[in-house]
Design a protein around this motif. Structure first.
Motif, short mmCIF file in Angstrom:
data_model
loop_
_atom_site.label_atom_id
_atom_site.label_comp_id
_atom_site.label_asym_id
_atom_site.label_seq_id
_atom_site.Cartn_x
_atom_site.Cartn_y
_atom_site.Cartn_z
N GLY A 15 0.74 -1.45 -0.14
CA GLY A 15 -0.08 -0.04 0.14
C GLY A 15 0.87 1.40 -0.14
N CYS A 16 2.26 1.15 -0.10
CA CYS A 16 3.04 2.46 0.10
C CYS A 16 2.92 3.32 -1.17
CB CYS A 16 4.27 1.89 0.41
SG CYS A 16 5.38 3.36 0.56
N LEU A 17 3.17 2.51 -2.09
CA LEU A 17 2.87 3.42 -3.54
C LEU A 17 1.77 3.74 -3.66
CD1 LEU A 17 4.35 3.79 -6.24
CD2 LEU A 17 3.30 1.86 -7.22
N ILE A 18 0.64 3.42 -3.48
CA ILE A 18 -0.80 4.09 -3.49
C ILE A 18 -0.74 5.43 -2.52
CG2 ILE A 18 -3.18 3.77 -2.91
CD1 ILE A 18 -2.80 0.69 -3.48
N ARG A 19 -0.30 5.01 -1.11
CA ARG A 19 -0.22 6.47 -0.49
C ARG A 19 0.74 7.47 -1.16
NH1 ARG A 19 -0.43 6.60 5.41
NH2 ARG A 19 -1.77 4.61 4.98
N LEU A 20 1.66 7.11 -1.60
CA LEU A 20 2.66 8.20 -2.09
C LEU A 20 1.89 8.85 -3.54
CD1 LEU A 20 6.03 6.39 -2.19
CD2 LEU A 20 5.40 8.41 -1.14
N LEU A 21 1.15 8.01 -4.25
CA LEU A 21 0.59 8.69 -5.47
C LEU A 21 -0.46 9.51 -5.12
CD1 LEU A 21 1.24 5.60 -8.13
CD2 LEU A 21 2.55 7.94 -7.72
N LEU B 36 6.86 -4.92 -6.07
CA LEU B 36 5.56 -4.36 -5.78
C LEU B 36 4.52 -5.56 -6.05
CD1 LEU B 36 6.16 -1.69 -8.49
CD2 LEU B 36 5.69 -1.18 -6.20
N LEU B 37 3.40 -5.26 -5.36
CA LEU B 37 2.34 -6.17 -5.19
C LEU B 37 1.30 -5.57 -6.54
CD1 LEU B 37 1.40 -6.26 -1.72
CD2 LEU B 37 2.71 -8.02 -2.89
N ASP B 38 0.52 -6.64 -6.88
CA ASP B 38 -0.27 -6.28 -7.76
C ASP B 38 -1.33 -5.18 -7.57
OD1 ASP B 38 0.57 -7.83 -9.88
OD2 ASP B 38 -0.62 -9.60 -9.47
N GLU B 39 -1.85 -5.10 -6.34
CA GLU B 39 -2.85 -4.09 -5.98
C GLU B 39 -1.96 -2.79 -6.09
OE1 GLU B 39 -2.54 -3.67 -1.18
OE2 GLU B 39 -2.67 -5.80 -1.76
N ASP B 40 -0.74 -2.59 -5.86
CA ASP B 40 -0.12 -1.34 -5.99
C ASP B 40 -0.06 -0.85 -7.47
OD1 ASP B 40 0.56 -0.87 -3.26
OD2 ASP B 40 2.10 -2.54 -3.56
N SER C 29 -3.45 2.68 -12.95
CA SER C 29 -4.58 3.24 -13.89
C SER C 29 -5.55 3.85 -13.27
CB SER C 29 -4.96 1.59 -14.51
OG SER C 29 -5.55 0.85 -13.63
N LEU C 30 -5.58 3.88 -12.02
CA LEU C 30 -6.84 4.62 -11.28
C LEU C 30 -6.42 5.78 -10.67
CD1 LEU C 30 -8.30 1.57 -9.36
CD2 LEU C 30 -9.06 2.53 -11.61
N CYS C 31 -5.17 6.16 -10.44
CA CYS C 31 -4.61 7.31 -9.93
C CYS C 31 -4.60 8.64 -10.70
CB CYS C 31 -3.15 7.20 -9.52
SG CYS C 31 -2.34 8.37 -8.63
N PRO C 32 -5.22 10.01 -10.36
CA PRO C 32 -5.24 10.88 -11.25
C PRO C 32 -3.84 11.28 -11.49
CG PRO C 32 -6.60 11.14 -9.00
CD PRO C 32 -5.71 9.91 -9.08
N CYS C 33 -2.87 11.22 -10.80
CA CYS C 33 -1.43 11.68 -11.05
C CYS C 33 -0.90 11.15 -12.37
CB CYS C 33 -0.40 11.75 -9.90
SG CYS C 33 -0.13 9.96 -9.28
N THR C 34 -1.35 9.96 -12.57
CA THR C 34 -0.82 9.25 -13.88
C THR C 34 -1.43 9.22 -15.08
OG1 THR C 34 -2.11 7.17 -13.33
CG2 THR C 34 0.26 7.51 -12.39
N SER C 35 -2.58 10.32 -15.11
CA SER C 35 -3.62 10.38 -16.22
C SER C 35 -2.67 11.23 -17.34
CB SER C 35 -4.61 11.21 -15.75
OG SER C 35 -4.63 12.48 -15.39
#
Length: 448
Positions: A261-267, A284-288, A293-299
């Protein structure tokens, strides 16, 4: 110029001490100087004299000592106080503070430093912090802190931490004299843990113009460094400071230990879309990865690097969806050494074909067949000018997977034929050296 070229140290020292203009772009003269350290030492000796004087009684008009290297600055356009268009020298007017919008409140602001200088000299330079250093400028600053002498105001484009720095109080005193909102790039290397990152976080939060953040070898899981602490609490405290980085465009994570969950928290904490996201040699885990593809900062990504990733499972199901989202912006895609196999590469083909701006595609080090590579080339956008493909599986022989050049050469010749309509320039074999291993690749360059 002659004093620098001929290493007349006493003259350089006097230049800084008695300079009759507001700006001295010494870095522009150091670019071609063989004895840079000697000249820099002489300049800092001159600065030492200035810092010992009362600003009201000194005759020198120097306000800005530019030690940045390389600078791109034309010395002749700047030396007499007339900045060139491509220079980032601050305004010579003392009342103009448009380039220093840093927060001046709180314990980590420059105005709160106990080493406030008596002079108004500002030093433009990059800072490289490391424990065992031969850096002339860093040695100069550390000695002044130890001797409780005044420090100059520091204006930096880049600050790098090249390893653990045990004397954090000295580091803190130096950072208090840095115009934090002038920093555009930060690098942190080698086993900084969450405690160190949280110590640094209040300074990071004040870097309002930061564009690039590079973290390499840092440990975001206290268990990895043998410490018993509340990882969630420390991680939340650190990532909360990222909310202030509104101009961050490029995020690089290299060999970073990321707990669940760390990558999710960062992004999630990043307030603006990124142009570059690079994850190399991370576990990395698959959930990260799915969250990418769901994170606004990667759009709006222009560059995506997922290189050398290690994962407990082998799913890249998120990737086609992410490529669809960034299909109108993505220009560079690096998926080297990710364990991508035939089914996953087939699933990417349609999404890759829709990436209308893609010019660079790197896939070397992945175990795929020649048949799937041929299919991929049919979907590769015609504007893609640089390809780095994996060597097909049938080109490796024996239990140790030795490369068979006799099998590879026909593949390269056939690639030339397949890509001829697209205007192929050359097809070459290469060794791709990653952090963890060396892999083979086929470089294809198209006509520009």
């Amino acid at each position: 110029m002659a004093a620098v070229a001929k290493v007349h140290s006493e003259v350089v020292k006097a230049m800084v001490h008695y300079w009759p203009f507001t700006q001295l772009p010494l870095g522009a003269l150091l670019e071609d100087c063989v004895f840079q350290e000697l000249i820099l030492k002489a300049a800092l000796d001159g600065l030492d004299i200035l810092l010992a004087q009362n600003a009201q009684h000194r005759r020198c008009k120097l306000k800005v000592l530019d030690l940045q290297l390389p600078t791109g600055t034309n010395f002749w356009n700047v030396w007499a106080g007339a900045p060139s268009n491509d220079s980032e020298i601050p305004s010579e007017e003392p009342e103009d503070t448009s380039h220093r919008t840093q927060m001046e409140k709180g314990p980590h602001s420059r105005s709160g430093g106990k080493h406030q200088p008596l002079t108004s000299v500002e030093v433009l330079t990059d800072l490289w912090f490391e424990e065992a250093t031969s850096d002339v400028l860093l040695t100069f600053l550390i000695e002044r802190v130890k001797q409780k002498k005044a420090l100059p105001t520091l204006c930096c484009r880049k600050v790098a931490f090249l390893g653990p720095f045990p004397q954090l109080h000295i580091l803190g005193d130096i950072l208090k004299m840095v115009q934090l909102d002038s920093i555009q790039e930060v690098e942190v290397h080698d086993k900084w843990d969450l405690h160190s990152l949280n110590w640094f976080a209040p300074y990071l939060a004040q870097m309002g113009h930061l564009q690039t953040l590079f973290l390499s070898g840092v440990i975001l899981d206290c268990k990895e460094c043998g410490k018993d602490c509340n990882v969630e609490q420390l991680l939340a405290r650190f990532t909360s400071q990222l909310l202030n980085l509104h101009q961050l465009q490029h995020l690089f994570l290299d060999s970073v230990c990321l707990p669940r969950g760390c990558l999710i928290r960062l992004l999630t904490r990043l307030p603006s879309p990124l142009m570059t996201l690079s994850l190399t040699d991370c576990v990395l885990l698959d959930e990260d990865l799915t969250y990418l593809s769901l994170c606004p900062c990667t759009s709006r990504l222009r560059s995506l690097v997922l290189c050398g990733l290690s994962r407990p499972s082998s799913s890249y199901a998120f990737l086609p969806g992410l490529l669809e989202i960034v299909s109108t912006t993505l220009m560079h895609l690096n998926l080297a050494c990710c364990g991508i196999q035939d089914p996953e590469l087939r699933a990417l083909q349609n999404a890759l074909g829709r990436c209308s701006q893609l010019v660079t595609l790197m896939l070397c080090g992945n175990p795929v067949s020649w048949d799937v590579l041929q299919e991929l080339l049919q979907h590769t956008p015609p504007q893609c000018k640089f390809l780095e493909l994996p060597v097909p599986l049938h080109c490796y022989v024996g239990p140790q997977g030795m490369l068979d050049m006799d099998a590879l050469l026909p593949v390269m010749e056939e690639l030339m034929v397949i890509l001829m309509p697209n205007g192929v320039d050359c097809v070459e074999f290469c060794n791709h050296r990653g952090t963890n291993k060396t892999s083979h690749g086929i470089i294809i360059q198209m006509d520009s």
